[in-house]
Scaffold this motif. Structure first.
Motif, PDB file in Angstrom:
ATOM      1  N   UNK A   1       0.843  -1.187   0.000  1.00  0.00           N
ATOM      2  CA  UNK A   1       0.000   0.000   0.000  1.00  0.00           C
ATOM      3  C   UNK A   1       0.887   1.249   0.000  1.00  0.00           C
ATOM      4  N   UNK A   2       0.520   2.204  -0.821  1.00  0.00           N
ATOM      5  CA  UNK A   2       1.337   3.401  -1.004  1.00  0.00           C
ATOM      6  C   UNK A   2       1.894   3.487  -2.405  1.00  0.00           C
ATOM      7  N   UNK A   3       1.963   2.336  -3.077  1.00  0.00           N
ATOM      8  CA  UNK A   3       2.328   2.327  -4.490  1.00  0.00           C
ATOM      9  C   UNK A   3       1.104   2.689  -5.317  1.00  0.00           C
ATOM     10  N   UNK A   4       1.324   3.241  -6.505  1.00  0.00           N
ATOM     11  CA  UNK A   4       0.224   3.453  -7.429  1.00  0.00           C
ATOM     12  C   UNK A   4      -0.378   2.123  -7.848  1.00  0.00           C
ATOM     13  N   UNK A   5      -1.589   2.142  -8.383  1.00  0.00           N
ATOM     14  CA  UNK A   5      -2.326   0.906  -8.651  1.00  0.00           C
ATOM     15  C   UNK A   5      -1.547  -0.086  -9.505  1.00  0.00           C
ATOM     16  N   UNK A   6      -1.036   0.346 -10.650  1.00  0.00           N
ATOM     17  CA  UNK A   6      -0.363  -0.602 -11.535  1.00  0.00           C
ATOM     18  C   UNK A   6       1.006  -1.006 -10.989  1.00  0.00           C
ATOM     19  N   UNK A   7       1.663  -0.108 -10.264  1.00  0.00           N
ATOM     20  CA  UNK A   7       2.921  -0.496  -9.619  1.00  0.00           C
ATOM     21  C   UNK A   7       2.649  -1.524  -8.514  1.00  0.00           C
ATOM     22  N   UNK A   8       1.549  -1.363  -7.807  1.00  0.00           N
ATOM     23  CA  UNK A   8       1.190  -2.319  -6.754  1.00  0.00           C
ATOM     24  C   UNK A   8       0.917  -3.693  -7.355  1.00  0.00           C
TER      25      UNK A   8
ATOM     26  N   UNK B   1       5.508   7.109  -6.304  1.00  0.00           N
ATOM     27  CA  UNK B   1       6.394   6.688  -5.212  1.00  0.00           C
ATOM     28  C   UNK B   1       6.733   5.207  -5.389  1.00  0.00           C
ATOM     29  N   UNK B   2       7.988   4.805  -5.122  1.00  0.00           N
ATOM     30  CA  UNK B   2       9.038   5.502  -4.373  1.00  0.00           C
ATOM     31  C   UNK B   2       9.918   6.439  -5.202  1.00  0.00           C
ATOM     32  N   UNK B   3       9.564   6.668  -6.471  1.00  0.00           N
ATOM     33  CA  UNK B   3      10.294   7.673  -7.249  1.00  0.00           C
ATOM     34  C   UNK B   3      10.065   9.046  -6.606  1.00  0.00           C
ATOM     35  N   UNK B   4      11.004   9.963  -6.742  1.00  0.00           N
ATOM     36  CA  UNK B   4      10.880  11.260  -6.083  1.00  0.00           C
ATOM     37  C   UNK B   4       9.928  12.225  -6.775  1.00  0.00           C
TER      38      UNK B   4
ATOM     39  N   UNK C   1       7.563   3.474   0.967  1.00  0.00           N
ATOM     40  CA  UNK C   1       7.546   4.133  -0.343  1.00  0.00           C
ATOM     41  C   UNK C   1       7.557   5.649  -0.165  1.00  0.00           C
ATOM     42  N   UNK C   2       6.830   6.135   0.839  1.00  0.00           N
ATOM     43  CA  UNK C   2       6.847   7.567   1.136  1.00  0.00           C
ATOM     44  C   UNK C   2       8.237   8.026   1.541  1.00  0.00           C
ATOM     45  N   UNK C   3       8.843   7.291   2.469  1.00  0.00           N
ATOM     46  CA  UNK C   3      10.158   7.693   2.978  1.00  0.00           C
ATOM     47  C   UNK C   3      11.211   7.669   1.869  1.00  0.00           C
ATOM     48  N   UNK C   4      11.156   6.670   1.019  1.00  0.00           N
ATOM     49  CA  UNK C   4      12.126   6.598  -0.080  1.00  0.00           C
ATOM     50  C   UNK C   4      11.922   7.743  -1.065  1.00  0.00           C
ATOM     51  N   UNK C   5      10.661   8.044  -1.372  1.00  0.00           N
ATOM     52  CA  UNK C   5      10.375   9.137  -2.304  1.00  0.00           C
ATOM     53  C   UNK C   5      10.861  10.469  -1.734  1.00  0.00           C
ATOM     54  N   UNK C   6      10.567  10.710  -0.461  1.00  0.00           N
ATOM     55  CA  UNK C   6      10.987  11.963   0.161  1.00  0.00           C
ATOM     56  C   UNK C   6      12.491  12.101   0.253  1.00  0.00           C
ATOM     57  N   UNK C   7      13.145  11.016   0.612  1.00  0.00           N
ATOM     58  CA  UNK C   7      14.609  11.035   0.715  1.00  0.00           C
ATOM     59  C   UNK C   7      15.239  11.324  -0.641  1.00  0.00           C
TER      60      UNK C   7
END
Length: 221
Positions: free
Chosen positions: A44-51, A140-143, A168-174
């Motif tokens: 959860x947190x990934x976009x639909x198709x990435x999930x 996400x996790x892309x920035x 995924x949030x933390x990786x995107x933000x970092x």
């Protein structure tokens, strides 16, 4: 200089992660896939198709992807009139806005789903803009979603904070160069959020609000 407080929504401001888990599980089941709920939760947190790609891998009939995503959207839509905000979520956003932060949402939700989430949070007066995964080439996790949020706010990464509940949030933000604040209310373990880049972790929006002065979002400027 503008400061941006960027927020994920599902699991961060709204208590919806487990609704997503259940509805994704049912969507996969209807398509003939037995996917464990614990695995869905971690995605959860990934976009639909990435999930879908993350959970089913390459050895699958990709022609099912749109149908699975549509089934999840329909199932989840049955909850739109009663999505629960997390305690003090709206109050946190309004407090930050009054402290001079530009509040932006960064979410994969859109359309009716985003409208339902914003109704639940009930802080539209504090939200300056919304960056949707539909607005960028990679979620996400892309920035890119966080960078897009910063562009909407007109704020530099060095003066911005991203609050989320998943790795995924933390990786995107970092990767976007912002300070990351992790919340445990999405159900992801503290150690995982820290490893993914969280500078500090709070239980939920209410806990962050109660300790706001000592957090990366403390003070005015």
């Amino acid at each position: 200089m503008t400061r941006a407080a960027v927020f994920d929504v599902d699991g961060t401001l709204a208590d919806t992660n487990h609704l997503h888990v259940t509805t994704w599980w049912e969507a996969f089941r209807q398509a003939g896939h037995d996917v464990p709920m614990h695995a869905i939760h971690r995605a959860i947190g990934l976009g639909a198709h990435d999930l879908i790609d993350h959970l089913l891998g390459d050895d699958r009939d990709r022609e099912q992807d749109d149908a699975i995503s549509a089934a999840h959207k329909t199932l989840y839509g049955t909850y739109f009139d009663r999505l629960p905000a997390l305690r003090d979520a709206g109050r946190l956003l309004r407090t930050l806005a009054s402290d001079g932060w530009t509040v932006v949402l960064a979410t994969s939700a859109g359309g009716g789903e985003l409208s339902a989430l914003r109704r639940a949070i009930d802080a539209d007066d504090a939200i300056s803009a919304t960056a949707s995964a539909d607005d960028v080439a990679a979620g996400k996790p892309a920035p890119e979603p966080v960078r897009h949020a910063l562009e909407l706010a007109g704020a530099p990464a060095g003066r911005s904070v991203f609050v989320g509940d998943t790795v995924w949030d933390m990786r995107a933000g970092t990767r976007a160069g912002v300070t990351c604040v992790g919340l445990l209310c999405g159900g992801i373990p503290r150690a995982d959020l820290t490893e993914a880049g969280a500078a500090v972790i709070y239980d939920d929006p209410a806990d962050l609000l109660a300790r706001l002065d000592g957090s990366p979002l403390g003070g005015t400027g």
